[in-house]
Design a protein around this motif. Structure first.
Motif, PDB file in Angstrom:
ATOM      1  N   GLU A 104       0.886  -1.294  -0.004  1.00  0.00           N
ATOM      2  CA  GLU A 104      -0.175  -0.055   0.140  1.00  0.00           C
ATOM      3  C   GLU A 104       0.866   1.317   0.195  1.00  0.00           C
ATOM      4  N   ASP A 105       0.493   1.935  -1.062  1.00  0.00           N
ATOM      5  CA  ASP A 105       1.408   3.301  -0.934  1.00  0.00           C
ATOM      6  C   ASP A 105       2.879   3.071  -0.999  1.00  0.00           C
ATOM      7  N   PHE A 140      13.950  -2.705   2.128  1.00  0.00           N
ATOM      8  CA  PHE A 140      12.802  -2.088   1.068  1.00  0.00           C
ATOM      9  C   PHE A 140      11.539  -1.693   2.152  1.00  0.00           C
ATOM     10  N   PRO A 141      10.984  -0.663   1.774  1.00  0.00           N
ATOM     11  CA  PRO A 141      10.064  -0.019   2.294  1.00  0.00           C
ATOM     12  C   PRO A 141       8.889  -1.247   3.028  1.00  0.00           C
ATOM     13  N   GLU A 146       7.294   3.209  13.790  1.00  0.00           N
ATOM     14  CA  GLU A 146       5.845   2.745  13.698  1.00  0.00           C
ATOM     15  C   GLU A 146       5.699   1.524  12.798  1.00  0.00           C
ATOM     16  N   GLY A 147       6.959   1.401  11.860  1.00  0.00           N
ATOM     17  CA  GLY A 147       7.050   0.471  10.682  1.00  0.00           C
ATOM     18  C   GLY A 147       6.704   1.366   9.392  1.00  0.00           C
ATOM     19  N   GLY A 148       6.940   0.254   8.392  1.00  0.00           N
ATOM     20  CA  GLY A 148       7.132   0.792   7.184  1.00  0.00           C
ATOM     21  C   GLY A 148       8.208   1.741   6.556  1.00  0.00           C
ATOM     22  N   GLN A 149       9.238   1.505   7.134  1.00  0.00           N
ATOM     23  CA  GLN A 149      10.451   2.350   6.795  1.00  0.00           C
ATOM     24  C   GLN A 149      11.241   1.371   5.856  1.00  0.00           C
TER      25      GLN A 149
END
Length: 551
Positions: A149-150, A319-320, A363-366
């Motif tokens: 997502e995104d 990766f993100p 918070e994640g997603g990095q």
């Protein structure tokens, strides 16, 4: 297909309960306990149980295990057969062999301090340790789709159950679940289905040498006490492979009067008539191997692709939203013919990177690019760096001169010569036209030492639900007959170790490409070696595939 799915949230989802995934899970929970912090970690595994899809030689180097669980002996780790002796042979012909003296063998091939193990059983034991620390493990749940997502990986979707061959829903249909996480570790093993998508989606292999692969065969034999020497390790190079085909054989004397025997063949071979399976059957007939196997009983069979490009082929591992670990990234050290300790260390490093990020309030997603620095400061990087020239030397100079180069580099210079050899070729692009290559006439199986494919697959306990979509996808169904058959005699008939692919005569007398997906042992060779890159392996339904008891 628009499907309502249940969703579960975790801090970290790990795809694959192999040595990398389980080591990552254990290391995450160890850090959480030390920090007195609650952490929710889940491991999904496509095999029917942990270890069902694990296949490895295996001579095991306990370095990473010692770091992860220093009290592994008192915890009952199944490392029961220490290596007591190494024999290395150059097989010169079907009957001749020369035993190599120690000074003529790269130091990386010496196994003092290592153990002959079943990695399936080691992984079952690691899973027990992980569960005791609070890790949730879901066997029989293949990770079939990415949640992106995104531009950020948010987790995975497990496979739908109860689809008919045409993809329609049967009465038994159950949708897969969304497993969402702050970070996802992908540890699917060599040529992972989702890892392949991640490499493309995030261009993780840009400016890297192409990954290189081999196919590894393994059988387990029960033998008489008089022929069993616990702790003896035998490796070989040369016959039955010709000068244009690199690889080597192994025979390990394990516990319980069992011998583990196998052959590894690099998938950059050029003759489309070559059958890796048949080469393995020939290999067992050599007197060096036959002396141990004769009179014994074959009790298990399997095959698996191996990522062997080493340091030069490692992709960007972050990766993100996630990281690649273990053979998903290609951390195997082919100079040692070992990837289990490196996979474990890779998983541990991934766990440390993610936990440090979460501790800092992330918070994640990095895109955890700091993972590269952590990797480069580890002994794993140092080990892979010292072995970076091993594969390219074998491919460039052949088995004999490549072996001589590697012996000098490893024994005299400890892998630190000031240059890097590279192999920029693509394994699937190396096949020559069938008309330009000699035919290979393989002997019929004697059913004593050599066997056919179907009786071998039977010993792998392979099973798939028959009425489901085929998990071997052809991008263009016409290519096998229109292109691969006239140019390469359709090599899928030979490179598949399980008899999945056949060219049969249709009712009108024309050739037809048939896929026997029920036979698939999930080795991934077809996904790698198909010259048109037309076959894509995806996860089948539920716990399908082999059920290896102690491979």
């Amino acid at each position: 297909m628009d499907v309502q799915r249940e969703s579960m949230e975790f801090d970290v989802v790990i795809v694959g309960a192999g040595p990398a995934g389980l080591a990552a899970a254990i290391r995450l929970m160890q850090q959480a306990q030390q920090a007195q912090q609650e952490l929710m970690v889940c491991v999904v595994e496509k095999g029917s149980e942990v270890g069902a899809h694990i296949l490895s030689g295996a001579v095991f180097e306990p370095r990473a295990l010692q770091e992860l669980l220093p009290d592994w002996q008192s915890l009952g780790a199944p490392l029961n057969t220490p290596v007591v002796h190494d024999d290395i042979y150059l097989l010169q012909s079907a009957t001749q062999a020369k035993k190599l003296p120690g000074f003529a063998v790269p130091n990386t091939m010496h196994n003092s301090g290592n153990y002959i193990v079943s990695m399936g059983n080691v992984c079952r034991w690691l899973a027990e340790q992980a569960e005791q620390l609070g890790v949730e493990i879901f066997p029989g749940f293949p990770a079939s789709e990415l949640i992106i997502e995104d531009g950020v990986v948010k987790g995975i979707i497990t496979g739908d159950m109860g689809l008919d061959v045409d993809g329609s829903q049967k009465d038994s249909f159950e949708p897969g679940m969304e497993l969402r996480a702050k970070y996802t570790i992908f540890a699917e093993g060599c040529r992972g289905h989702l890892g392949k998508q991640l490499l493309q989606q995030f261009a993780l292999d840009k400016d890297r040498s192409p990954q290189h692969y081999a196919i590894g065969f393994k059988e387990i034999w029960d033998v008489d006490t008089s022929k069993h020497h616990p702790g003896l390790v035998v490796h070989s190079a040369g016959w039955p492979l010709d000068k244009d085909t690199s690889g080597g054989g192994y025979l390990y004397h394990a516990e319980n009067q069992q011998i583990l025997v196998g052959l590894i063949i690099d998938l950059n071979y050029s003759n489309p008539h070559l059958s890796p399976f048949e080469e393995f059957q020939r290999f067992k007939q050599h007197p060096v191997m036959k002396q141990y196997l004769e009179g014994g009983k074959r009790v298990s069979y399997g095959a698996r692709a191996i990522a062997k490009g080493g340091l030069n082929s490692l992709p960007k591992m972050s990766f993100p939203g996630g990281l690649l670990a273990g053979c998903e990234a290609g951390t195997l050290n082919f100079a040692k013919i070992k990837g289990n300790h490196t996979a474990m260390k890779s998983g541990m490093l991934a766990a440390e990177t993610i936990f440090a990020a979460l501790q800092s309030g992330d918070e994640g997603g990095q895109d955890l690019t700091q993972h590269q620095q952590r990797f480069e400061q580890s002994w794993l990087y140092d080990e892979l760096y010292r072995s970076r020239n091993f594969g390219p030397a074998m491919h460039k100079f052949g088995t004999f001169w490549g072996g001589a180069y590697n012996t000098i580099e490893q024994n005299w210079f400890a892998g630190k010569l000031p240059w890097t050899l590279k192999d920029e070729s693509l394994d699937h692009a190396q096949l020559k036209p069938a008309s330009d290559c000699p035919m290979i006439n393989y002997p019929k199986p004697d059913n004593v030492l050599s066997f056919d494919r179907l009786s071998s697959v039977y010993l792998s306990n392979t099973n798939h639900e028959e009425k489901q979509p085929c998990h071997l996808k052809l991008k263009d169904p016409s290519i096998p007959i229109s292109q691969n058959l006239p140019r390469f005699a359709e090599p899928a008939q030979r490179y598949c170790p399980a008899g999945v692919y056949e060219v049969i005569e249709d009712t009108d007398g024309s050739p037809r490409f048939q896929i026997n997906a029920q036979n698939c042992i999930h080795c991934k060779t077809c996904d790698i070696k198909d010259p048109a890159q037309n076959i894509s392996w995806v996860t089948p339904e539920g716990p399908g595939g082999p059920n290896y008891p102690n491979m």
